[in-house]
Structure formats: C-alpha cells, structure tokens
Design an enzyme around this catalytic site. Structure first.
Site, PDB file in Angstrom:
ATOM      1  N   ASP A   1      -2.503 -10.649  -2.602  1.00  0.00           N
ATOM      2  CA  ASP A   1      -3.109 -10.163  -1.355  1.00  0.00           C
ATOM      3  C   ASP A   1      -4.578  -9.810  -1.627  1.00  0.00           C
ATOM      4  O   ASP A   1      -4.933  -9.440  -2.748  1.00  0.00           O
ATOM      5  CB  ASP A   1      -2.345  -8.909  -0.902  1.00  0.00           C
ATOM      6  CG  ASP A   1      -2.730  -8.443   0.493  1.00  0.00           C
ATOM      7  OD1 ASP A   1      -1.988  -8.760   1.439  1.00  0.00           O
ATOM      8  OD2 ASP A   1      -3.755  -7.748   0.628  1.00  0.00           O
TER       9      ASP A   1
ATOM     10  N   HIS B   1       0.819  -1.232   0.000  1.00  0.00           N
ATOM     11  CA  HIS B   1       0.000   0.000   0.000  1.00  0.00           C
ATOM     12  C   HIS B   1       0.851   1.280   0.000  1.00  0.00           C
ATOM     13  O   HIS B   1       0.297   2.378  -0.147  1.00  0.00           O
ATOM     14  CB  HIS B   1      -0.939   0.029   1.199  1.00  0.00           C
ATOM     15  CG  HIS B   1      -1.989  -1.049   1.185  1.00  0.00           C
ATOM     16  ND1 HIS B   1      -2.839  -1.229   0.122  1.00  0.00           N
ATOM     17  CD2 HIS B   1      -2.302  -2.003   2.101  1.00  0.00           C
ATOM     18  CE1 HIS B   1      -3.648  -2.264   0.385  1.00  0.00           C
ATOM     19  NE2 HIS B   1      -3.333  -2.752   1.564  1.00  0.00           N
TER      20      HIS B   1
HETATM   21 ZN   LIG Z   1      -3.972  -7.244   2.544  1.00  0.00          ZN
END
Ligand SMILES: [Zn+2]
Length: 292
Positions: free
Chosen positions: A148, A111
């Site tokens: 993910d 992220h």
């Molecule tokens: Zn994640």
C-alpha cells in the site's frame, strides 16, 4: 464513512466489475466472509480496543473515531467480516482447499494499531489472519508484505518485536501516517520511497530489499496487505505504479511462496481509491495469483 469519502462501497463494485469483464471471475472459487470472533481479534488487538469498537457502533447516524474514520450502523459487521475473511482464507489455504486467496474486503486494516482505530481501519485484518496462522494452525514463522502507498503503521505496531513474524513494506515517505522511516524493531524491513517513484525503483526495492530478507527469514506462509493506492492514476498519493508492477510483484511473491512456503499466500485488500485503476490492478494481482 459518509458521502464523498474515498473508502466507499463503489471500490468493491469496481473490483467485481473488472474481474467479471476480464473473464477471470468465472475461474475463481468465491467464499463469503464469516464474522470474526472476539478471541480472533484479540490475537492482534487489546481487549479494550475491541470492546471500544463494539461499544462505539451506532444504532443510527455516524460516529467518528478519528477525523478520517467513521462508523455507521453497518460498519461493525463489515469490519468483523473483513477480519473474518482473512481467517477463513487462512483456513482454506492451510487445509489445502485453496492454493491461495485474495480477500476483497473493506474496511481496510493496516492502520489499525494494537490499541486504536485510525485511517479508515478498525481491526488489522492482515495481522489477525497472520496471528491465526501462528496461534491456531501452529505455524512458526509468517511474513507480511505491504505494498500500500501508506505506511502500515498499525501492522508494524502489532508485529514489532514478534520474532515469529517478518514485515516487509514500501510506502511513500514523507506522507500519511508520517511513520516507518525508523522501524520499531528488527523484524521490520521498511523501504520508504519518495513521491514520484515509478515501477523500476519499486521493483528494485522488492528484489534487493524484500526478497533477501524473506529468504533469510524463511516464512511458512505469506500474507499480503494489498493496497493499490500507489497506482499512477490514484491521486490519494504520488507514486507511479501501474498494473504491470502489481502483476510483477505478485508473481515474485508467489514464486517465492512456491519454493519456500508450499505456495501459501493470503492477500487482503487495503487501499486503492481510483476506481478504474483499482479494478484493473486487482484483476492483474488476482490473475497472477491464479497463474492465469
Ligand atoms: Zn493506503
């Protein structure tokens, strides 16, 4: 991250515990992660972002960079070692000292954008490693694979438009970080999956969407953002993968790498918060990488 935060030290203990219990641990070569240097981080991040993470590192207590993402006095060194692990693993694989590598690291990275930390992530470990392969080792094309459950917005932000890189991913959508349904550039293959998706649809996405793009791109090395929070038991999200799906996708990617990339794979831990499921899933991922 503070108490009761899902991104906790127990995650790495759960992985280590399961690797030992499975008998796999003694078959693996272990390496300590060195600290990443600023120059390496700046291959994927702005100098201002790197400086900001260093500057915000507290001498005591906890500092929040966003509501989910906090630093304690040990966080900066952990983040530097997480990024350093990918660099070291890349060096080992490209020098032939390891056939492939899995980096059991935290904090995760996918992220973290070019210019900001978010979602438990400070430095984008996988992008730093991939750029290291391109810019230090002189590779011309590398691919990043992200399974993910969350969209790897940070990696997409860094990779978008860099024609030396292809990123293929799946993620639950709509879901945090509420991006990825419209890819930022042509070198991204984003496959959003609705809540409730199980292994069969995941495998179809890998076979029909990822593998053709990977074949067309012909990368010289694969980098895996290996998050295990799409597991059925992980209540962070609502996908339904199980250990066998992680073993299957790992084998598909390893087979691809053996045909097209001299077997070169570096995989790095991203998410995965149901501790038992995380330990079991990583063990199957590593078993597939080790072909044991
Ligand atoms: Zn994640």
């Amino acid at each position: 991250m503070g108490s009761h935060h899902p991104e906790c030290p127990d995650r790495l203990c759960a992985i280590q515990d399961r690797l030992i219990a499975s008998g796999l641990d003694i078959c693996l070569a272990h390496h300590d992660a060195p600290l990443a240097g600023v120059e390496a981080l700046e291959r994927a991040h702005s100098a201002a972002h790197v400086r900001q993470v260093f500057d915000q590192s507290p001498a005591s207590g906890i500092v929040h960079l966003d509501p989910d993402t906090a630093m304690c006095p040990g966080t900066l060194r952990a983040a530097l070692r997480a990024a350093g692990a990918g660099i070291h693993a890349t060096d080992l694989v490209l020098s032939g000292q390891a056939s492939n590598a899995f980096c059991a690291v935290r904090p995760p990275g996918h992220h973290a954008e070019f210019g900001r930390a978010m979602g438990f992530c400070f430095f984008n470990n996988i992008a730093v490693a991939a750029r290291h392969a391109l810019e230090v080792h002189g590779l011309e094309r590398v691919a990043i694979i992200d399974f993910d459950v969350h969209h790897g917005n940070g990696t997409e932000n860094i990779v978008a438009g860099d024609e030396r890189m292809l990123m293929v991913s799946i993620f639950q959508h709509p879901f945090y970080p509420y991006s990825g349904d419209k890819p930022l550039a042509g070198n991204l293959c984003n496959v959003p999956l609705p809540a409730g998706t199980r292994g069969e649809a995941f495998r179809e996405a890998v076979s029909t969407r990822w593998l053709p793009r990977l074949q067309e791109f012909a990368p010289q090395m694969l980098f895996i953002s290996a998050g295990f929070d799409a597991h059925y038991e992980d209540d962070m999200a609502s996908l339904g993968l199980v250990e066998a799906d992680y073993a299957w996708v790992t084998t598909q990617l390893l087979k691809f790498a053996q045909v097209h990339c001299q077997g070169r794979v570096v995989s790095m831990l991203e998410g995965g918060y149901a501790l038992s499921a995380l330990g079991r899933s990583v063990t199957e991922h590593v078993r597939a990488l080790a072909e044991l």
